[in-house]
Every structure is written in structure tokens, then in C-alpha cells.
Design a protein around this motif. Structure first.
Motif, PDB file in Angstrom:
ATOM      1  N   ASP A   1       0.823  -1.216   0.000  1.00  0.00           N
ATOM      2  CA  ASP A   1       0.000   0.000   0.000  1.00  0.00           C
ATOM      3  C   ASP A   1       0.854   1.262   0.000  1.00  0.00           C
ATOM      4  OD1 ASP A   1      -2.321  -1.427  -0.058  1.00  0.00           O
ATOM      5  OD2 ASP A   1      -2.703  -1.288   2.093  1.00  0.00           O
ATOM      6  N   ASP A   2       1.885   1.292   0.829  1.00  0.00           N
ATOM      7  CA  ASP A   2       2.725   2.490   0.873  1.00  0.00           C
ATOM      8  C   ASP A   2       3.346   2.748  -0.503  1.00  0.00           C
ATOM      9  OD1 ASP A   2       2.142   3.113   3.498  1.00  0.00           O
ATOM     10  OD2 ASP A   2       3.895   2.094   4.328  1.00  0.00           O
ATOM     11  N   ALA A   3       3.752   1.686  -1.177  1.00  0.00           N
ATOM     12  CA  ALA A   3       4.368   1.869  -2.496  1.00  0.00           C
ATOM     13  C   ALA A   3       3.336   2.282  -3.546  1.00  0.00           C
ATOM     14  CB  ALA A   3       5.088   0.593  -2.921  1.00  0.00           C
ATOM     15  N   THR A   4       2.212   1.584  -3.586  1.00  0.00           N
ATOM     16  CA  THR A   4       1.234   1.904  -4.643  1.00  0.00           C
ATOM     17  C   THR A   4       0.551   3.250  -4.387  1.00  0.00           C
ATOM     18  OG1 THR A   4      -0.431   0.565  -3.523  1.00  0.00           O
ATOM     19  CG2 THR A   4       0.732  -0.486  -5.328  1.00  0.00           C
ATOM     20  N   MET A   5       0.506   3.679  -3.128  1.00  0.00           N
ATOM     21  CA  MET A   5      -0.075   4.994  -2.830  1.00  0.00           C
ATOM     22  C   MET A   5       0.987   6.089  -2.842  1.00  0.00           C
ATOM     23  SD  MET A   5      -2.820   3.961   0.128  1.00  0.00           S
ATOM     24  CE  MET A   5      -4.231   2.910  -0.276  1.00  0.00           C
ATOM     25  N   ARG A   6       2.213   5.740  -3.265  1.00  0.00           N
ATOM     26  CA  ARG A   6       3.321   6.696  -3.423  1.00  0.00           C
ATOM     27  C   ARG A   6       3.640   7.462  -2.139  1.00  0.00           C
ATOM     28  NH1 ARG A   6       2.288   4.596  -7.906  1.00  0.00           N
ATOM     29  NH2 ARG A   6       2.217   5.620  -9.943  1.00  0.00           N
ATOM     30  N   ILE A   7       3.593   6.722  -1.025  1.00  0.00           N
ATOM     31  CA  ILE A   7       3.890   7.354   0.259  1.00  0.00           C
ATOM     32  C   ILE A   7       5.396   7.634   0.343  1.00  0.00           C
ATOM     33  CG2 ILE A   7       3.855   7.005   2.783  1.00  0.00           C
ATOM     34  CD1 ILE A   7       1.042   7.369   1.386  1.00  0.00           C
ATOM     35  N   THR A   8       5.762   8.861   0.715  1.00  0.00           N
ATOM     36  CA  THR A   8       7.189   9.199   0.813  1.00  0.00           C
ATOM     37  C   THR A   8       7.691   9.157   2.254  1.00  0.00           C
ATOM     38  OG1 THR A   8       6.728  11.573   1.011  1.00  0.00           O
ATOM     39  CG2 THR A   8       7.073  10.690  -1.224  1.00  0.00           C
ATOM     40  N   GLU A   9       6.782   9.311   3.232  1.00  0.00           N
ATOM     41  CA  GLU A   9       7.216   9.252   4.635  1.00  0.00           C
ATOM     42  C   GLU A   9       6.169   8.518   5.469  1.00  0.00           C
ATOM     43  OE1 GLU A   9       9.278  12.543   7.011  1.00  0.00           O
ATOM     44  OE2 GLU A   9       7.268  12.550   7.869  1.00  0.00           O
ATOM     45  N   VAL A  10       6.640   7.553   6.241  1.00  0.00           N
ATOM     46  CA  VAL A  10       5.769   6.775   7.123  1.00  0.00           C
ATOM     47  C   VAL A  10       5.925   7.309   8.544  1.00  0.00           C
ATOM     48  CG1 VAL A  10       5.403   4.495   8.135  1.00  0.00           C
ATOM     49  CG2 VAL A  10       5.867   4.713   5.677  1.00  0.00           C
ATOM     50  N   VAL A  11       4.831   7.836   9.098  1.00  0.00           N
ATOM     51  CA  VAL A  11       4.838   8.297  10.490  1.00  0.00           C
ATOM     52  C   VAL A  11       3.955   7.333  11.274  1.00  0.00           C
ATOM     53  CG1 VAL A  11       4.237  10.181  12.075  1.00  0.00           C
ATOM     54  CG2 VAL A  11       5.124  10.708   9.796  1.00  0.00           C
ATOM     55  N   ARG A  12       4.507   6.714  12.308  1.00  0.00           N
ATOM     56  CA  ARG A  12       3.732   5.761  13.114  1.00  0.00           C
ATOM     57  C   ARG A  12       4.424   5.590  14.451  1.00  0.00           C
ATOM     58  NH1 ARG A  12       5.169   0.693   9.077  1.00  0.00           N
ATOM     59  NH2 ARG A  12       7.384   0.615   9.530  1.00  0.00           N
ATOM     60  N   GLY A  13       3.882   4.703  15.294  1.00  0.00           N
ATOM     61  CA  GLY A  13       4.416   4.542  16.640  1.00  0.00           C
ATOM     62  C   GLY A  13       5.701   3.717  16.666  1.00  0.00           C
ATOM     63  N   ALA A  14       6.517   3.950  17.685  1.00  0.00           N
ATOM     64  CA  ALA A  14       7.814   3.276  17.793  1.00  0.00           C
ATOM     65  C   ALA A  14       7.682   1.777  18.055  1.00  0.00           C
ATOM     66  CB  ALA A  14       8.657   3.923  18.888  1.00  0.00           C
ATOM     67  N   ASP A  15       6.471   1.292  18.354  1.00  0.00           N
ATOM     68  CA  ASP A  15       6.291  -0.159  18.502  1.00  0.00           C
ATOM     69  C   ASP A  15       6.525  -0.869  17.169  1.00  0.00           C
ATOM     70  OD1 ASP A  15       3.977   1.276  17.728  1.00  0.00           O
ATOM     71  OD2 ASP A  15       2.700  -0.442  18.164  1.00  0.00           O
ATOM     72  N   LEU A  16       6.572  -0.116  16.066  1.00  0.00           N
ATOM     73  CA  LEU A  16       6.764  -0.733  14.757  1.00  0.00           C
ATOM     74  C   LEU A  16       8.194  -0.585  14.222  1.00  0.00           C
ATOM     75  CD1 LEU A  16       3.271   0.174  13.386  1.00  0.00           C
ATOM     76  CD2 LEU A  16       4.163  -2.137  13.656  1.00  0.00           C
ATOM     77  N   LEU A  17       9.119  -0.169  15.084  1.00  0.00           N
ATOM     78  CA  LEU A  17      10.512  -0.004  14.630  1.00  0.00           C
ATOM     79  C   LEU A  17      11.080  -1.297  14.059  1.00  0.00           C
ATOM     80  CD1 LEU A  17      12.308   2.227  17.296  1.00  0.00           C
ATOM     81  CD2 LEU A  17      12.197   2.650  14.832  1.00  0.00           C
ATOM     82  N   LYS A  18      10.882  -2.396  14.786  1.00  0.00           N
ATOM     83  CA  LYS A  18      11.451  -3.648  14.305  1.00  0.00           C
ATOM     84  C   LYS A  18      10.752  -4.135  13.032  1.00  0.00           C
ATOM     85  CE  LYS A  18      12.535  -6.855  17.370  1.00  0.00           C
ATOM     86  NZ  LYS A  18      12.319  -8.058  18.221  1.00  0.00           N
ATOM     87  N   SER A  19       9.459  -3.876  12.961  1.00  0.00           N
ATOM     88  CA  SER A  19       8.729  -4.235  11.741  1.00  0.00           C
ATOM     89  C   SER A  19       9.280  -3.500  10.531  1.00  0.00           C
ATOM     90  CB  SER A  19       7.243  -3.903  11.889  1.00  0.00           C
ATOM     91  OG  SER A  19       6.581  -4.985  12.495  1.00  0.00           O
ATOM     92  N   THR A  20       9.844  -2.334  10.759  1.00  0.00           N
ATOM     93  CA  THR A  20      10.427  -1.588   9.646  1.00  0.00           C
ATOM     94  C   THR A  20      11.538  -2.399   8.983  1.00  0.00           C
ATOM     95  OG1 THR A  20       9.861   0.466  10.740  1.00  0.00           O
ATOM     96  CG2 THR A  20      11.540   0.598   9.020  1.00  0.00           C
ATOM     97  N   ALA A  21      12.343  -3.094   9.792  1.00  0.00           N
ATOM     98  CA  ALA A  21      13.410  -3.928   9.217  1.00  0.00           C
ATOM     99  C   ALA A  21      12.803  -5.029   8.332  1.00  0.00           C
ATOM    100  CB  ALA A  21      14.258  -4.530  10.324  1.00  0.00           C
ATOM    101  N   ARG A  22      11.732  -5.653   8.811  1.00  0.00           N
ATOM    102  CA  ARG A  22      11.045  -6.669   7.989  1.00  0.00           C
ATOM    103  C   ARG A  22      10.535  -6.046   6.700  1.00  0.00           C
ATOM    104  NH1 ARG A  22       8.357  -7.707  13.259  1.00  0.00           N
ATOM    105  NH2 ARG A  22       9.133  -9.664  14.124  1.00  0.00           N
ATOM    106  N   GLN A  23       9.948  -4.865   6.840  1.00  0.00           N
ATOM    107  CA  GLN A  23       9.349  -4.224   5.667  1.00  0.00           C
ATOM    108  C   GLN A  23      10.412  -3.792   4.661  1.00  0.00           C
ATOM    109  OE1 GLN A  23       6.494  -1.324   7.190  1.00  0.00           O
ATOM    110  NE2 GLN A  23       5.642  -2.883   8.535  1.00  0.00           N
ATOM    111  N   LEU A  24      11.584  -3.399   5.153  1.00  0.00           N
ATOM    112  CA  LEU A  24      12.667  -3.034   4.231  1.00  0.00           C
ATOM    113  C   LEU A  24      13.102  -4.254   3.407  1.00  0.00           C
ATOM    114  CD1 LEU A  24      14.715  -0.646   6.550  1.00  0.00           C
ATOM    115  CD2 LEU A  24      13.518  -0.001   4.439  1.00  0.00           C
ATOM    116  N   LEU A  25      13.105  -5.422   4.038  1.00  0.00           N
ATOM    117  CA  LEU A  25      13.443  -6.641   3.292  1.00  0.00           C
ATOM    118  C   LEU A  25      12.390  -6.938   2.221  1.00  0.00           C
ATOM    119  CD1 LEU A  25      14.711  -9.032   6.118  1.00  0.00           C
ATOM    120  CD2 LEU A  25      16.076  -7.967   4.303  1.00  0.00           C
ATOM    121  N   LEU A  26      11.130  -6.752   2.580  1.00  0.00           N
ATOM    122  CA  LEU A  26      10.056  -6.984   1.616  1.00  0.00           C
ATOM    123  C   LEU A  26      10.134  -5.987   0.456  1.00  0.00           C
ATOM    124  CD1 LEU A  26       6.809  -7.723   3.673  1.00  0.00           C
ATOM    125  CD2 LEU A  26       7.827  -9.163   1.898  1.00  0.00           C
TER     126      LEU A  26
END
Ligand SMILES: [Zn+2]
Length: 296
Positions: A211-236
């Protein structure tokens, strides 16, 4: 002399997003995060997208969608694209975006990045790997990794869990615009994670990057509970050859006992605060105080 407007190709216009799940009432922690997302988009004269993360049919309730939108408008948050107003990247409900997730699943299947996992909950509970503290997903022991070759036998994902094979030992660094430099090690801080659930629901990690890619999102603002998920998402994102957004993870807000605010804290829901006569200004001041008290 004619004035020629040369677009700056280096700097795509800012596109942020609000991505709440309609699984409960928004609480003051959400209010702080969404207000921050709104302010960052506003300061950059950008576009803010409201995306309804109603992927989970068991937990999502239409009445919460209505309440979420209403509460955020009451708070003063405004967005330019969303399920209530439409926009160029509609639909803005994850439950309506299955074809995008399925296309990503096929790419990952064909490129060998994912494999079918038939481990039961019980198998996983009995494996030696303990759940990582503060994270949603226990480290997967890799039992089904050998099934990478089986993936092509599946036309559709339903019936088994699909896991992403992480590059064991690889450090995934990124710079968070709020929390500073981050670094998680694949296979150590997190293991092979689920991208598609046995009950045929795409997993959060997959849906979000698509969704972030197809909606052309340039910056993701969210809670710090998702910091580790960011690493997973970078791999994806890398596996799918999708552009990387910037990340800004807001500080987590805890109650006076130090417990993270969750939806069960109904007393601190925006709904309850409104009913007690709080003004939007008072809610935002409360956000400011809560953040300050944690930094101090
Ligand atoms: Zn398995």
C-alpha cells in the motif's frame, strides 16, 4: 520572457499517511501519532492519505471505522485522500485491495523469497525459540524452510502460512527521522515472518509495504512499537523492488504506571475524553505533556 516551471525531480512531493485499524476506539496515543503525521504533512505542504487498515475480517468492525474518522476530524486532523473522499489511489480500504497483495505474493513466490509453512500453533509453541520481548511474532525456527521449492506448486496462497525467508545474519540498518539510527539483525532480532496467513488474509507486513508503495507514500509516520517491523518491511520492499519511504517513529506513550497505552485503556479513548468534556486543544496539550514527561 516566459516563466518555465521546472519540477524538482530530486524531491517528490511529500505524501504521508494515517493508517488506523478499525479494531477499537482510538486512544490518546493514536491521537498524538496522527496529529504528528498531520503536522509533518502540513509543514511540507504535502498530501495526507487516510488508509483504513481493515484487513482482518474477524477483528475489524465498520462502526469503528466511522468512529475513527469522526474522532480524527473532531481533533482537527485533515486529509486529502481517503475512503470518505476518494482520490487517485482508491480504494483506500485494505479489505478492497486484495488484488495488489496477491500480485505481490505471486512475485515473492516466483522469486523464491517465500515458502509455505504448515507448522501449527502448537508446533511453534513447542519449538525452542522464545517469543522476542516486545514484539508480536516469535522467532520462527525455520522448520519449513526446505519447502521453498514447493512454493511454485501453489496457484493461490490459502491453506498454509507463507513465510518470508530472511537473510540470516544480515544487519538491516536505517535512519529513523525521530528515533535516530536503527539496526536489526535478520535471523536474530526477528525470524522468517508471515506474509500471508493460513486463513487467507494477507499479513500486515505485506499489505503495508504494498500500500505504501502503490499509494506513493514518501514518509511513514507511526508509533515506535513498529521499529522492528520496519526492518522486515525493508526486506520486503527490496525483494519486491519497491521504492523505500522515509520513516518517522513517534515515541510510545505510556500511562502513569509505565504500561503502554493500548486500546483496552478505554478511559483514555478519544471518545471517552470527548464525553467528559475535553476539547481538542486539551487533548493535544495532554499529548504534549505525555511526550514531555517521558523525555524528561
Ligand atoms: Zn513451518
Amino acid at each position: 520572457m516566459a516563466c518555465v516551471d521546472v519540477p524538482d525531480k530530486q524531491a517528490p512531493s511529500y505524501r504521508g499517511r494515517l493508517a488506523p485499524s478499525p479494531t477499537g476506539l482510538l486512544h490518546i496515543g493514536h491521537a498524538c501519532t496522527f496529529w504528528t503525521a498531520y503536522q509533518r504533512a502540513l509543514a511540507r505542504k504535502g498530501t495526507l492519505v487516510f488508509r483504513n487498515e481493515d484487513l482482518d475480517p474477524q477483528r475489524s468492525k465498520p462502526e469503528f471505522t466511522h468512529t475513527m474518522i469522526e474522532d480524527l476530524k473532531w481533533l482537527g486532523v485533515r486529509w486529502q485522500e481517503g475512503p470518505d473522499i476518494g482520490g487517485p489511489f482508491a480504494p483506500y480500504e485494505q479489505s478492497q485491495r486484495r488484488k495488489y497483495y496477491l500480485a505481490a505474493w505471486r512475485r515473492l513466490r516466483d522469486s523464491g523469497h517465500i515458502y509455505p509453512c504448515s507448522c501449527s500453533r502448537k508446533d511453534l509453541a513447542m519449538s525452542a525459540a522464545a517469543p522476542n520481548e516486545g514484539d508480536d511474532e516469535p522467532l520462527y525456527p525455520g522448520t519449513c524452510r526446505v519447502k521453498v521449492g514447493d512454493a511454485r506448486g501453489y496457484d493461490l496462497p490459502a491453506g498454509v502460512n507463507w513465510r518470508f525467508r530472511v537473510p540470516d545474519g544480515e544487519a538491516i540498518p536505517f535512519n529513523d527521522l525521530r528515533q535516530g539510527p536503527q539496526r536489526f539483525v535478520a535471523g536474530n532480532d526477528f525470524g522468517d515472518f508471515v506474509v500471508w496467513r493460513r486463513d487467507d488474509v494477507p499479513a500486515y507486513q505485506l499489505a503495508v509495504v504494498v500500500d505504501d508503495a502503490t499509494m506513493r507514500i514518501t514518509e511513514v509516520v507511526r508509533g515506535a512499537d513498529l521499529l522492528k517491523s520496519t526492518a522486515r518491511q525493508l526486506l520486503l520492499l527490496r525483494a519486491l523492488a519497491l521504492p523505500l519511504p522515509s520513516y518517522y517513529h513517534c515515541d510510545l506513550i505510556r500511562d502513569p504506571e509505565g504500561v503502554r497505552l493500548a486500546k483496552r485503556h478505554d478511559a483514555l479513548s478519544l471518545r471517552a475524553l470527548r464525553e467528559r468534556g475535553c476539547s481538542p486543544q486539551q487533548v493535544l496539550e495532554m499529548c504534549g505533556r505525555l511526550v514531555q514527561s517521558q523525555i524528561a
